[in-house]
Design an enzyme around this catalytic site. Structure first.
Site, PDB file in Angstrom:
ATOM      1  N   GLY A 190      -0.566  67.040  48.678  1.00 27.84           N
ATOM      2  CA  GLY A 190      -0.924  66.150  49.791  1.00 27.84           C
ATOM      3  C   GLY A 190      -2.386  65.733  49.775  1.00 27.84           C
ATOM      4  N   ASP A 191      -3.259  66.695  49.505  1.00 27.99           N
ATOM      5  CA  ASP A 191      -4.690  66.345  49.507  1.00 27.99           C
ATOM      6  C   ASP A 191      -5.048  65.503  48.277  1.00 27.99           C
ATOM      7  OD1 ASP A 191      -4.426  68.561  47.819  1.00 27.99           O
ATOM      8  OD2 ASP A 191      -6.038  69.709  48.757  1.00 27.99           O
ATOM      9  N   ALA A 192      -4.444  65.846  47.138  1.00 26.12           N
ATOM     10  CA  ALA A 192      -4.695  65.052  45.923  1.00 26.12           C
ATOM     11  C   ALA A 192      -4.265  63.598  46.143  1.00 26.12           C
ATOM     12  CB  ALA A 192      -3.945  65.656  44.741  1.00 26.12           C
TER      13      ALA A 192
END
Ligand code: TYD
Ligand code: MG
Length: 259
Positions: A190-192
């Site tokens: 998700g953060d990537a």
């Protein structure tokens, strides 16, 4: 209005979350609001969070997710972060999780950097990741450096090591339809995926000092997805998209822009 909005997501990590919250409240830099976004944790975890709610800087929200089916429908932390971003009032946004511990000077250093570099939109720091076993013993530890100005942030840094200006968000929403991507194909990354969006427009600038410690526990999403015997959560998720794909896309984008 607070200068910084800190957004912490929480789900069932009663052994760790008090330390995460305390490290934020104890920062040397104090002009912040803290969103604690809980995804309907068990009562043990909520009991640990409860004493912190009297702090005026803390804004607490709890989802009403009930079933495992609902939990895998969207990338839950992206959903919670997007909700917090709607309400956040800071000039700068930074993220935390319930298994990450900020260095006492993390906010001070990151805010200082952004104040000194008005054209920089995103800053990231080095971080220490510790892997824990069932007994909560550290099995190994890696330091992730922050050396370069990066147009390839996906899978190179974690969202607990990043601060960005609030002012990037309208452009992200305009280009992609939302801030964080809630698509469950990116549950693991998700953060990537969010960094992939950011890297279309802006680079990440380094502060090469360890400013947070991250703990990967047997309960972590990563650990669950890579476990040899998949549990209900990992079985219900679709195949997860990859770091390679995100990074190759960005490389191609750079080549096109430079060529
Ligand atoms: P975490 O289990 O720490 O995964 P990893 O470290 O392997 O990426 O989860 C990351 C964050 O997601 C954590 O702050 C809690 C949040 N989360 C939810 O909000 N809802 C959920 O259903 C799950 C599984 C996690
Ligand atoms: Mg985690």
């Amino acid at each position: 209005m607070p200068k910084v909005s800190v957004i912490l997501t929480s789900f069932n990590k009663h052994e760790y979350i008090a330390k995460s919250i305390q490290a934020i409240l104890d920062q040397t830099y104090q002009d912040f609001e803290l969103f604690i976004m809980d995804d309907n944790s068990n009562s043990e975890t909520l009991a640990v969070i409860e004493p912190f709610l009297s702090d005026k800087r803390v804004k607490f929200f709890k989802s009403n997710i009930q079933t495992m089916e609902e939990r895998v429908e969207k990338t839950r932390y992206a959903v919670l972060i997007n909700q917090a971003l709607q309400l956040a009032e800071g000039e700068y946004v930074t993220y935390a999780t319930d298994d990450n511990v900020y260095n006492r000077r993390r906010l001070e250093k990151m805010v200082g950097y952004l104040e000194q570099h008005p054209k920089v939109m995103v800053v990231y720091s080095a971080s220490q990741t510790r892997y824990l076993n069932e007994m909560k013993e550290i099995t190994h530890s890696i330091t992730r450096p922050a050396r370069t100005i990066s147009w390839l942030a996906p899978c190179m840094t974690d969202h607990c090591s990043v601060m960005h200006r609030m002012s990037i968000l309208p452009q992200i929403k305009k280009a992609f339809g939302s801030y964080w991507d809630e698509d469950h194909q990116f549950y693991r990354l998700g953060d990537a995926r969010f960094f992939w969006r950011i890297n279309h427009f802006w680079a990440f600038y380094p502060i090469n000092e360890v400013l947070d410690e991250n703990y990967i526990t047997p309960k972590s999403i990563h650990a669950q997805l890579f476990n040899d015997s998949p549990n209900q959560f990992s079985k219900l998720l679709p195949p997860q998209r990859t770091c390679k794909e995100l990074r190759e896309y960005l490389r191609a984008l750079r080549r096109r822009d430079e060529g």
